[in-house]
Design a protein around this motif. Structure first.
Motif, PDB file in Angstrom:
ATOM      1  N   MET A   1      86.202 113.750  68.524  1.00 35.06           N
ATOM      2  CA  MET A   1      86.519 112.836  67.428  1.00 35.06           C
ATOM      3  C   MET A   1      87.373 113.594  66.419  1.00 35.06           C
ATOM      4  O   MET A   1      86.984 114.650  65.937  1.00 35.06           O
ATOM      5  N   HIS A   2      88.535 113.066  66.123  1.00 36.64           N
ATOM      6  CA  HIS A   2      89.470 113.751  65.232  1.00 36.64           C
ATOM      7  C   HIS A   2      89.375 113.155  63.834  1.00 36.64           C
ATOM      8  O   HIS A   2      89.551 111.949  63.655  1.00 36.64           O
ATOM      9  N   ILE A   3      89.091 114.010  62.850  1.00 42.14           N
ATOM     10  CA  ILE A   3      89.065 113.593  61.448  1.00 42.14           C
ATOM     11  C   ILE A   3      90.075 114.455  60.707  1.00 42.14           C
ATOM     12  O   ILE A   3      89.909 115.671  60.602  1.00 42.14           O
ATOM     13  N   SER A   4      91.131 113.834  60.201  1.00 45.67           N
ATOM     14  CA  SER A   4      92.164 114.564  59.465  1.00 45.67           C
ATOM     15  C   SER A   4      91.710 114.778  58.030  1.00 45.67           C
ATOM     16  O   SER A   4      91.342 113.817  57.355  1.00 45.67           O
ATOM     17  N   PRO A   5      91.748 116.018  57.544  1.00 43.70           N
ATOM     18  CA  PRO A   5      91.326 116.256  56.159  1.00 43.70           C
ATOM     19  C   PRO A   5      92.310 115.641  55.170  1.00 43.70           C
ATOM     20  O   PRO A   5      93.509 115.533  55.444  1.00 43.70           O
ATOM     21  N   LEU A   6      91.793 115.238  54.033  1.00 40.57           N
ATOM     22  CA  LEU A   6      92.639 114.697  52.980  1.00 40.57           C
ATOM     23  C   LEU A   6      93.464 115.813  52.352  1.00 40.57           C
ATOM     24  O   LEU A   6      93.074 116.984  52.383  1.00 40.57           O
ATOM     25  N   ALA A   7      94.573 115.447  51.758  1.00 41.68           N
ATOM     26  CA  ALA A   7      95.418 116.445  51.096  1.00 41.68           C
ATOM     27  C   ALA A   7      94.705 117.035  49.884  1.00 41.68           C
ATOM     28  O   ALA A   7      94.958 118.183  49.507  1.00 41.68           O
ATOM     29  N   THR A   8      93.800 116.269  49.301  1.00 39.87           N
ATOM     30  CA  THR A   8      93.075 116.736  48.115  1.00 39.87           C
ATOM     31  C   THR A   8      91.794 117.475  48.468  1.00 39.87           C
ATOM     32  O   THR A   8      91.003 117.784  47.583  1.00 39.87           O
ATOM     33  N   ALA A   9      91.581 117.760  49.751  1.00 37.92           N
ATOM     34  CA  ALA A   9      90.352 118.439  50.175  1.00 37.92           C
ATOM     35  C   ALA A   9      90.330 119.878  49.664  1.00 37.92           C
ATOM     36  O   ALA A   9      91.368 120.484  49.398  1.00 37.92           O
ATOM     37  N   SER A  10      89.149 120.409  49.553  1.00 39.44           N
ATOM     38  CA  SER A  10      88.951 121.757  49.030  1.00 39.44           C
ATOM     39  C   SER A  10      89.647 122.802  49.901  1.00 39.44           C
ATOM     40  O   SER A  10      89.666 122.701  51.127  1.00 39.44           O
ATOM     41  N   THR A  11      90.181 123.820  49.266  1.00 42.48           N
ATOM     42  CA  THR A  11      90.889 124.867  50.001  1.00 42.48           C
ATOM     43  C   THR A  11      89.970 126.012  50.414  1.00 42.48           C
ATOM     44  O   THR A  11      90.330 126.801  51.276  1.00 42.48           O
ATOM     45  N   HIS A  12      88.788 126.124  49.818  1.00 47.68           N
ATOM     46  CA  HIS A  12      87.901 127.229  50.167  1.00 47.68           C
ATOM     47  C   HIS A  12      86.999 126.912  51.363  1.00 47.68           C
ATOM     48  O   HIS A  12      86.241 127.757  51.801  1.00 47.68           O
ATOM     49  N   VAL A  13      87.103 125.712  51.908  1.00 43.44           N
ATOM     50  CA  VAL A  13      86.340 125.330  53.095  1.00 43.44           C
ATOM     51  C   VAL A  13      87.313 125.206  54.259  1.00 43.44           C
ATOM     52  O   VAL A  13      88.348 124.553  54.137  1.00 43.44           O
ATOM     53  N   SER A  14      86.989 125.858  55.378  1.00 43.13           N
ATOM     54  CA  SER A  14      87.880 125.740  56.536  1.00 43.13           C
ATOM     55  C   SER A  14      87.595 124.413  57.239  1.00 43.13           C
ATOM     56  O   SER A  14      86.449 124.079  57.529  1.00 43.13           O
ATOM     57  N   HIS A  15      88.643 123.655  57.489  1.00 37.61           N
ATOM     58  CA  HIS A  15      88.519 122.329  58.085  1.00 37.61           C
ATOM     59  C   HIS A  15      88.824 122.405  59.573  1.00 37.61           C
ATOM     60  O   HIS A  15      89.882 122.874  59.963  1.00 37.61           O
ATOM     61  N   ASP A  16      87.890 121.949  60.389  1.00 32.07           N
ATOM     62  CA  ASP A  16      88.104 121.859  61.832  1.00 32.07           C
ATOM     63  C   ASP A  16      88.085 120.378  62.192  1.00 32.07           C
ATOM     64  O   ASP A  16      87.014 119.775  62.283  1.00 32.07           O
ATOM     65  N   PRO A  17      89.247 119.761  62.397  1.00 32.26           N
ATOM     66  CA  PRO A  17      89.306 118.311  62.605  1.00 32.26           C
ATOM     67  C   PRO A  17      88.584 117.813  63.853  1.00 32.26           C
ATOM     68  O   PRO A  17      88.126 116.681  63.887  1.00 32.26           O
TER      69      PRO A  17
END
Length: 149
Positions: free
Chosen positions: A57-73
Motif C-alpha cells: 500500500m503506497h502512501i505519499s507523504p504530504l509536503a508539510t510532513a515533518s522532516t525529522h521522521v523518515s517516511h517509508d511510503p
C-alpha cells in the motif's frame, strides 16, 4: 465514507467473504490518507506468525510532513482483527487456496479501516464473461433510457 476502492480486485478475483480490519498507521500516514494520497491497487495481505500484514500500500507523504521522521511510503502495515477471525482466515487461506485482497479503505467513526476480502482468482475466461455481462447490462440501461425519452 469510502476513501478508495480497489476495483482491480473485483476484476481479478471472486470475493466470497469480507472482513473489516483496523490498520496500524503512523501520524503522517493518517494525514496523507485524509488528503487522499494513497493507493491500494497493487497491495496484498499476507499471514506471518499468526498475524495479518498489508504489503504494497503506497502512501505519499504530504509536503508539510515533518522532516525529522523518515517516511517509508510502502512499509509493511499490521492489520488488526480479532483472534477468532484471524484463525478462520488462516485456515481458509492455507487449506482452500484462497487469497486475502484489500478491497476498500474507509472511515468508521473517525478511524481508518480496511475491508479485506477472502477471494479466489479468476481465470481469463471468467474475466471475459464478466466483461460481456457488464456490456450487455450497460446496453440494456441505454435502451431503457432512450425509451423513456
Amino acid at each position: 465514507m469510502s476513501i478508495t476502492v480497489n476495483k482491480k480486485a473485483f476484476h481479478d478475483y471472486f470475493v466470497e467473504e469480507k472482513y473489516e480490519a483496523g490498520i496500524s498507521l503512523e501520524g503522517w500516514e493518517v494525514k496523507a490518507i485524509r488528503a487522499g494520497r494513497m493507493n491500494i491497487k497493487e497491495s496484498y495481505v499476507i499471514i506471518k506468525g499468526g498475524e495479518l500484514f498489508l504489503i504494497g500500500m503506497h502512501i505519499s507523504p504530504l509536503a508539510t510532513a515533518s522532516t525529522h521522521v523518515s517516511h517509508d511510503p510502502t512499509r509493511t502495515r499490521k492489520l488488526l482483527l480479532h483472534a477468532k477471525e484471524i484463525s478462520k482466515l488462516i485456515g481458509k487461506v492455507e487449506r482452500a487456496g484462497y487469497a486475502l485482497v484489500p478491497l476498500d479503505l474507509h472511515f468508521v467513526r473517525g478511524r481508518i479501516k480496511l475491508e479485506i476480502g477472502l477471494a479466489k482468482g479468476k481465470k481469463q475466461h471468467d474475466k471475459r464473461a464478466d466483461e460481456l455481462d457488464k456490456d450487455s447490462k450497460r446496453e440494456a440501461q441505454r435502451a431503457m433510457k432512450e425509451r423513456q425519452r
